[in-house]
Design an enzyme around this catalytic site. Structure first.
Site, mmCIF file in Angstrom:
data_model
loop_
_atom_site.group_PDB
_atom_site.id
_atom_site.type_symbol
_atom_site.label_atom_id
_atom_site.label_comp_id
_atom_site.label_asym_id
_atom_site.label_seq_id
_atom_site.Cartn_x
_atom_site.Cartn_y
_atom_site.Cartn_z
ATOM 1 N N GLN A 142 59.014 15.024 -35.891
ATOM 2 C CA GLN A 142 57.872 14.297 -36.442
ATOM 3 C C GLN A 142 57.891 14.242 -37.966
ATOM 4 O OE1 GLN A 142 54.034 15.924 -35.432
ATOM 5 N NE2 GLN A 142 52.980 13.997 -35.806
ATOM 6 N N ARG A 160 72.611 13.081 -37.486
ATOM 7 C CA ARG A 160 72.488 14.520 -37.685
ATOM 8 C C ARG A 160 71.697 15.151 -36.543
ATOM 9 N NH1 ARG A 160 72.212 18.340 -41.957
ATOM 10 N NH2 ARG A 160 72.027 20.364 -40.906
ATOM 11 N N GLU A 171 61.160 -11.526 -65.515
ATOM 12 C CA GLU A 171 61.967 -10.315 -65.619
ATOM 13 C C GLU A 171 61.468 -9.234 -64.667
ATOM 14 O OE1 GLU A 171 63.791 -7.759 -69.313
ATOM 15 O OE2 GLU A 171 61.673 -8.310 -69.411
#
Length: 336
Positions: free
Chosen positions: A279, A268, A242
């Protein structure tokens, strides 16, 4: 990292063609706490539920690693997180437990339906008072001839509102500690078994939970998974699967988010150049990439070790921690 075979690649690509159908009408399932019935039909047709099961019961006979490889792509491509949760819950909590610990007769009777998805599976561990503490559970199973009578209550049962088969963990010997819990496969229509109203899980509207009540519920001895008193061994095996399967789906979700961040950083612009060239932004993206690859490595390496029959308790805990931390940075916290 693992070198995936051409067969692995083809299998992933073939099943991934269905992921668009899994995602259909996702906004509706994001608003309403309801099991996604229509997408589940596509899940059944895709064959993804068949991955880790033997071909004699209708499975595809794939390893844990290959199953995880496909599930990672599921997380990347399907944004219906509730459906993804329902798939892994069904496959692991019932299917894996049944295949590994069920008798041949029990597998013949139920595993083909689990593989096909015509019988939805889940398990019932958590209780209202003791939570997920298996040693503190109060649900009891009392021997009665060729049957056991189960009494008690379970909470937060994933897939519960629609489950056809439930692996119920109950205490068969209160004084036996870890050897006093047994796993039973119980059909939905068993007298004495009732399900509570759906409860909406946070962020998983299309994976409603519910409570489960057992009132002198009579279950044949032949429906025991493993043997009497070995329930925690069953649960340990299931929970390992799981965690690995749920968290590898989570890494697929992380990869999708990371891909979107990289694309947006390139699109953008600010001060005459794309923000990805700054940076601070580039460092954040690199950190996300490193976190993703660390998560994948820990999960796949742990799966390899588990498949080889080695102890993975510490590895599993580390894999969970690493994967959860990177998920948290993207608002994708996991639970298992």
């Amino acid at each position: 990292m693992i070198a995936w075979s051409k067969d692995d690649e083809r299998l992933k690509e073939g099943i991934s063609l269905w992921f668009g159908k899994f995602d259909e009408d996702r906004p509706r399932y994001g608003r309403e706490p309801a099991f996604p019935r229509e997408p589940w039909l596509a899940v059944m047709e895709s064959g993804i539920l068949r991955l880790p099961f033997d071909e004699k019961w209708g499975g595809l006979g794939q390893s844990l690693l290959t199953t995880m490889y496909v599930l990672e792509e599921l997380g990347r491509c399907c944004r219906n997180t509730g459906l993804n949760f329902g798939i892994t819950t069904h496959m692991v909590s019932t299917g894996v437990a049944l295949q590994r610990f069920g008798s041949t007769a029990l597998k013949d009777a139920h595993l083909p339906q689990v593989c096909a998805g015509t019988a939805v599976g889940t398990h019932a561990v958590t209780e209202p008072d003791s939570g997920s503490d298996a040693l503190g559970m109060r649900t009891t199973a009392t021997a009665d001839g060729d049957c056991y009578r189960l009494s008690g209550a379970k909470a937060f049962v994933g897939n519960g509102p629609v489950a056809d088969l439930v692996v119920v963990y109950a205490r068969t010997e209160p004084a036996a500690g870890p050897l006093g819990v047994t796993a039973f496969l119980v059909a939905r229509d068993t007298p004495g078994l009732t399900f509570g109203d759906p409860v909406e899980g946070t962020g998983l509207k299309s994976a409603p939970l519910c409570s489960l009540f057992l009132d002198d519920c009579r279950v044949p001895r032949t429906h025991i998974l493993g043997r009497v008193g070995a329930g925690l061994l069953v649960l340990d095996h299931v929970r390992t699967w799981e965690i690995l399967c749920c968290f590898i789906v989570g890494t697929g979700e992380i990869r999708r988010r990371l891909d979107r961040c990289v694309a947006y950083a390139g699109e953008r612009s600010a001060f005459g150049r794309s923000v990805g060239g700054f940076q601070a932004v580039a460092k954040r993206i690199v950190d996300m990439k490193i976190g993703l690859e660390m998560s994948r490595k820990w999960l796949y390496d742990t799966a390899e070790k588990f498949t080889a029959g080695r102890k993975v308790t510490a590895d599993l805990a580390t894999a969970k921690l690493v994967a959860d931390r990177i998920a948290a940075t993207l608002g994708l916290g996991r639970a298992a």
